[in-house]
Write a protein that holds these residues in place. Structure first.
Motif, PDB file in Angstrom:
ATOM      1  N   LEU A 284      -1.629   3.182  17.122  1.00  0.00           N
ATOM      2  CA  LEU A 284      -0.458   2.311  17.006  1.00  0.00           C
ATOM      3  C   LEU A 284      -0.778   1.105  16.133  1.00  0.00           C
ATOM      4  O   LEU A 284       0.058   0.657  15.338  1.00  0.00           O
ATOM      5  N   ASP A 285      -1.997   0.595  16.266  1.00  0.00           N
ATOM      6  CA  ASP A 285      -2.432  -0.494  15.387  1.00  0.00           C
ATOM      7  C   ASP A 285      -2.486  -0.022  13.932  1.00  0.00           C
ATOM      8  O   ASP A 285      -2.097  -0.761  13.023  1.00  0.00           O
ATOM      9  N   THR A 286      -2.944   1.204  13.709  1.00  0.00           N
ATOM     10  CA  THR A 286      -3.007   1.757  12.353  1.00  0.00           C
ATOM     11  C   THR A 286      -1.608   1.869  11.754  1.00  0.00           C
ATOM     12  O   THR A 286      -1.397   1.534  10.582  1.00  0.00           O
ATOM     13  N   ILE A 287      -0.634   2.315  12.551  1.00  0.00           N
ATOM     14  CA  ILE A 287       0.747   2.407  12.065  1.00  0.00           C
ATOM     15  C   ILE A 287       1.268   1.019  11.697  1.00  0.00           C
ATOM     16  O   ILE A 287       1.900   0.840  10.648  1.00  0.00           O
ATOM     17  N   SER A 288       0.986   0.026  12.521  1.00  0.00           N
ATOM     18  CA  SER A 288       1.406  -1.349  12.206  1.00  0.00           C
ATOM     19  C   SER A 288       0.769  -1.833  10.908  1.00  0.00           C
ATOM     20  O   SER A 288       1.441  -2.434  10.060  1.00  0.00           O
ATOM     21  N   ARG A 289      -0.509  -1.545  10.751  1.00  0.00           N
ATOM     22  CA  ARG A 289      -1.215  -1.945   9.521  1.00  0.00           C
ATOM     23  C   ARG A 289      -0.658  -1.205   8.305  1.00  0.00           C
ATOM     24  O   ARG A 289      -0.566  -1.766   7.207  1.00  0.00           O
ATOM     25  N   PHE A 290      -0.276   0.065   8.492  1.00  0.00           N
ATOM     26  CA  PHE A 290       0.336   0.847   7.414  1.00  0.00           C
ATOM     27  C   PHE A 290       1.617   0.165   6.933  1.00  0.00           C
ATOM     28  O   PHE A 290       1.803  -0.064   5.734  1.00  0.00           O
ATOM     29  N   PHE A 291       2.517  -0.187   7.864  1.00  0.00           N
ATOM     30  CA  PHE A 291       3.781  -0.804   7.467  1.00  0.00           C
ATOM     31  C   PHE A 291       3.571  -2.203   6.896  1.00  0.00           C
ATOM     32  O   PHE A 291       4.296  -2.619   5.992  1.00  0.00           O
ATOM     33  N   GLU A 292       2.587  -2.929   7.394  1.00  0.00           N
ATOM     34  CA  GLU A 292       2.285  -4.240   6.832  1.00  0.00           C
ATOM     35  C   GLU A 292       1.802  -4.106   5.389  1.00  0.00           C
ATOM     36  O   GLU A 292       2.264  -4.815   4.493  1.00  0.00           O
ATOM     37  N   ALA A 293       0.876  -3.173   5.149  1.00  0.00           N
ATOM     38  CA  ALA A 293       0.371  -2.947   3.792  1.00  0.00           C
ATOM     39  C   ALA A 293       1.484  -2.454   2.874  1.00  0.00           C
ATOM     40  O   ALA A 293       1.604  -2.894   1.719  1.00  0.00           O
ATOM     41  N   TYR A 294       2.316  -1.553   3.381  1.00  0.00           N
ATOM     42  CA  TYR A 294       3.441  -1.042   2.601  1.00  0.00           C
ATOM     43  C   TYR A 294       4.366  -2.181   2.196  1.00  0.00           C
ATOM     44  O   TYR A 294       4.770  -2.289   1.035  1.00  0.00           O
ATOM     45  N   SER A 295       4.720  -3.053   3.136  1.00  0.00           N
ATOM     46  CA  SER A 295       5.668  -4.133   2.843  1.00  0.00           C
ATOM     47  C   SER A 295       5.126  -5.101   1.795  1.00  0.00           C
ATOM     48  O   SER A 295       5.895  -5.702   1.059  1.00  0.00           O
ATOM     49  N   LYS A 296       3.811  -5.217   1.724  1.00  0.00           N
ATOM     50  CA  LYS A 296       3.185  -6.121   0.751  1.00  0.00           C
ATOM     51  C   LYS A 296       2.789  -5.407  -0.541  1.00  0.00           C
ATOM     52  O   LYS A 296       2.278  -6.043  -1.453  1.00  0.00           O
ATOM     53  N   ARG A 297       2.976  -4.096  -0.564  1.00  0.00           N
ATOM     54  CA  ARG A 297       2.556  -3.278  -1.705  1.00  0.00           C
ATOM     55  C   ARG A 297       1.058  -3.434  -1.958  1.00  0.00           C
ATOM     56  O   ARG A 297       0.598  -3.453  -3.092  1.00  0.00           O
ATOM     57  N   ASP A 298       0.307  -3.537  -0.867  1.00  0.00           N
ATOM     58  CA  ASP A 298      -1.140  -3.729  -0.920  1.00  0.00           C
ATOM     59  C   ASP A 298      -1.822  -2.359  -0.888  1.00  0.00           C
ATOM     60  O   ASP A 298      -2.080  -1.804   0.178  1.00  0.00           O
ATOM     61  N   MET A 299      -2.083  -1.805  -2.071  1.00  0.00           N
ATOM     62  CA  MET A 299      -2.659  -0.459  -2.160  1.00  0.00           C
ATOM     63  C   MET A 299      -4.063  -0.392  -1.566  1.00  0.00           C
ATOM     64  O   MET A 299      -4.441   0.625  -0.996  1.00  0.00           O
ATOM     65  N   ALA A 300      -4.832  -1.466  -1.663  1.00  0.00           N
ATOM     66  CA  ALA A 300      -6.179  -1.469  -1.067  1.00  0.00           C
ATOM     67  C   ALA A 300      -6.072  -1.376   0.454  1.00  0.00           C
ATOM     68  O   ALA A 300      -6.813  -0.619   1.086  1.00  0.00           O
ATOM     69  N   ALA A 301      -5.146  -2.114   1.045  1.00  0.00           N
ATOM     70  CA  ALA A 301      -4.959  -2.053   2.495  1.00  0.00           C
ATOM     71  C   ALA A 301      -4.400  -0.687   2.911  1.00  0.00           C
ATOM     72  O   ALA A 301      -4.778  -0.157   3.953  1.00  0.00           O
TER      73      ALA A 301
END
Length: 134
Positions: A6-23
């Motif tokens: 669940l933490d990974t999914i949250s981190r996925f959407f956070e990285a997606y929203s910032k367009r942070d390809m490294a994250a």
């Protein structure tokens, strides 16, 4: 305490929203895939981070209001069932969806949507995307 997936999914959407390809690379496998059912413009398999991001961009532009109903986890999967509300031709449409997330070595490897009413979903996405192009 939340499950690590669940933490990974949250981190996925956070990285997606910032367009942070490294994250995104930190939380997804290199061969990330996403599957969306039906016979509508959103249907099919999205392969790779860029295609998955483009899929979520299109979904995000539709103004959906999701309501999480049930979430379950184990060592390899997260399953989430939700009501998703959206507007179509001035009328509110409520669709039931289940999303199955799979993980490999702690990273998001794939997602798959399952529709409670595929005919409704096909009609909604076909109409909605046709009106967005007009």
């Amino acid at each position: 305490m939340t499950h690590p997936h669940l933490d990974t999914i949250s981190r996925f959407f956070e990285a997606y929203s910032k367009r942070d390809m490294a994250a995104l690379a930190e939380v997804t496998t290199e061969d990330l895939t996403w599957h969306f059912p039906g016979r509508n413009p959103m249907s099919g398999a999205k392969r790779g981070r860029e295609e998955v991001m483009a899929f979520f961009d299109r979904m995000g532009g539709m103004g959906f209001r999701p309501e999480k109903l049930i979430t379950g986890t184990n060592d390899s999967y997260v399953v989430e069932t939700q009501w998703v509300r959206g507007d179509s031709d001035g009328q509110e449409v409520t669709m039931g969806w289940t999303v199955l997330w799979s993980f490999v070595d702690g990273k998001l490897a794939s997602g798959r949507h399952f529709s409670a009413d595929q005919y409704l979903a096909d009609e909604f996405f076909t109409r909605r995307l046709a009106t967005q192009r007009s």
